[in-house]
Design a protein around this motif. Structure first.
Motif, short mmCIF file in Angstrom:
data_model
loop_
_atom_site.label_atom_id
_atom_site.label_comp_id
_atom_site.label_asym_id
_atom_site.label_seq_id
_atom_site.Cartn_x
_atom_site.Cartn_y
_atom_site.Cartn_z
N GLY A 85 0.77 -1.34 0.02
CA GLY A 85 0.22 -0.08 0.08
C GLY A 85 0.73 1.17 0.03
O GLY A 85 2.06 1.22 -0.33
N ALA A 86 0.26 2.38 0.44
CA ALA A 86 0.80 3.68 0.64
C ALA A 86 1.84 3.77 1.58
O ALA A 86 1.42 4.62 2.62
CB ALA A 86 -0.24 4.49 0.40
N LEU A 87 2.79 3.13 1.42
CA LEU A 87 3.90 3.32 2.89
C LEU A 87 4.83 4.37 2.35
O LEU A 87 5.80 4.22 1.57
CB LEU A 87 4.62 2.03 2.87
N ARG A 88 4.71 5.58 3.14
CA ARG A 88 5.36 6.84 2.51
C ARG A 88 6.80 6.87 3.07
O ARG A 88 7.86 7.06 2.02
CB ARG A 88 4.92 8.10 3.33
N MET A 89 7.31 6.21 4.20
CA MET A 89 8.66 6.09 4.69
C MET A 89 8.71 4.92 5.29
O MET A 89 8.18 4.56 6.18
CB MET A 89 9.08 7.43 5.17
N ARG A 90 9.99 4.19 5.14
CA ARG A 90 10.44 3.15 6.34
C ARG A 90 11.69 3.38 6.71
O ARG A 90 12.62 3.72 5.87
CB ARG A 90 10.55 1.77 5.37
N TRP A 91 12.03 3.12 8.03
CA TRP A 91 13.41 3.16 8.39
C TRP A 91 13.96 1.66 8.95
O TRP A 91 12.95 0.95 9.51
CB TRP A 91 13.54 4.06 9.63
N GLU A 92 14.85 1.51 8.77
CA GLU A 92 15.54 0.06 9.31
C GLU A 92 16.85 0.41 9.66
O GLU A 92 17.68 0.87 9.47
CB GLU A 92 15.57 -0.85 8.01
N GLY A 93 17.11 -0.07 11.07
CA GLY A 93 18.28 -0.16 11.71
C GLY A 93 18.59 -1.35 12.54
O GLY A 93 17.85 -2.32 12.74
N PRO A 94 19.82 -1.40 13.06
CA PRO A 94 20.31 -2.66 13.77
C PRO A 94 19.82 -2.87 15.12
O PRO A 94 19.78 -3.71 15.81
CB PRO A 94 21.86 -2.31 13.68
N GLY A 95 19.26 -1.59 15.73
CA GLY A 95 18.70 -1.68 16.90
C GLY A 95 19.65 -1.55 18.11
O GLY A 95 20.87 -1.84 18.02
N GLU A 96 19.24 -1.45 19.16
CA GLU A 96 20.17 -1.28 20.50
C GLU A 96 21.00 -2.40 20.68
O GLU A 96 22.37 -2.26 21.23
CB GLU A 96 19.70 -0.52 21.59
N ASP A 97 20.46 -3.59 20.70
CA ASP A 97 21.10 -4.65 21.03
C ASP A 97 21.55 -5.58 19.83
O ASP A 97 21.97 -6.89 20.05
CB ASP A 97 20.27 -5.61 22.04
N GLY A 98 21.44 -5.13 18.54
CA GLY A 98 21.93 -5.74 17.25
C GLY A 98 20.81 -6.35 16.59
O GLY A 98 20.57 -6.56 15.47
#
Length: 268
Positions: A85-98
């Protein structure tokens, strides 16, 4: 529309999950694709909020988000779901514990890449925020000179930032102020009390993640957390008896939103 406490919680959550680490930024929908490419892979410095605005700082560039009526973030851990669908923005990261973390933004009124100077222009247009070290006198200067109804003034983000329909209705009820009273008819002592109450109510909203404005003695359940039925005095209670006097709560539209009030407890 999410009110100030929701944006404050979002900023705190996103800062904790992503700040200080490289963030993979994409726009599956495509409407933010060019801007996402500019910040993709950069370290996120911080995420802050002011009123109903969210600011994510990537070095000299800032992602500015205003959720509006329909905007929503969804956050999770591990691998994100396939974009739909209309997914404007996505962030992905490793997170605090990996472990991987991600957050998806859908349906915002604004999602744009701006500079520090443009951030300041936005802030300059906003009134004081009860969740920040703001000067309530700036709002009082506007309110005390205005013939406009105080119920409309509280919804004007250039007068007061972060207050929306729920807090507007509830704080006026808690202080026995008619939403139809002109701003200039409010006393400074009344405004000081309203501001102090908004500070308390929004901070409570940040802690609880929901808006509860009733005092324990005015609830059907006197102990423990307020139920959904007990959470508000007048908001969305049109036709139901006022919790204090029994008069049916009334509603009508004001500045494009449904206003709720008790005509007895908040007589003009």
């Amino acid at each position: 529309m999410p009110e100030g406490h929701t944006l404050f919680r979002l900023a705190r959550e996103q800062h904790g999950r992503f700040a200080g680490r490289e963030v993979h930024v994409t726009s599956p929908q495509g409407r933010f694709a060019a801007e996402a490419e500019l910040v993709d892979g950069r370290v996120l410095d911080e995420v802050t909020s002011y009123g109903k605005h969210l600011f994510a700082v990537f070095g000299p560039d800032v992602v500015h988000v205003h959720l509006g009526l329909y905007g929503k973030y969804t956050t999770g851990t591990g691998l994100p779901p396939e974009p739909r669908g209309a997914l404007r923005m996505r962030w992905e990261g490793p997170g605090e514990d990996g472990e991987g973390v991600w957050t998806d933004l859908r349906g915002p009124t604004a999602c744009e890449l701006i500079t520090d100077g443009e951030v300041q222009l936005i802030l300059d247009r906003l009134g004081p925020d009860p969740l920040r070290r703001s000067d309530p006198g700036r709002a009082w200067a506007r309110i005390s000179r205005s013939r406009q109804a105080v119920g409309a003034l509280l919804m004007d983000q250039s007068v007061l930032a972060g207050v929306g329909n729920v807090y507007r209705a509830e704080v006026l009820f808690r202080h026995g102020i008619s939403p139809f009273r002109p701003g200039k008819a409010l006393t400074e002592a009344e405004w000081d009390a309203v501001w102090a109450d908004l500070v308390v109510l929004l901070r409570a909203g940040v802690r609880a993640g929901r808006i509860v404005t009733t005092r324990p003695e005015d609830r059907t359940r006197k102990r423990g957390a307020a139920s959904r039925v007990d959470a508000h005095y007048v908001y969305r209670r049109a036709g139901q008896p006022c919790r204090l006097c029994g008069t049916p709560v009334r509603t009508e539209e004001m500045v494009g939103r449904n206003l709720f009030w008790c005509p007895t407890c908040q007589a003009v």
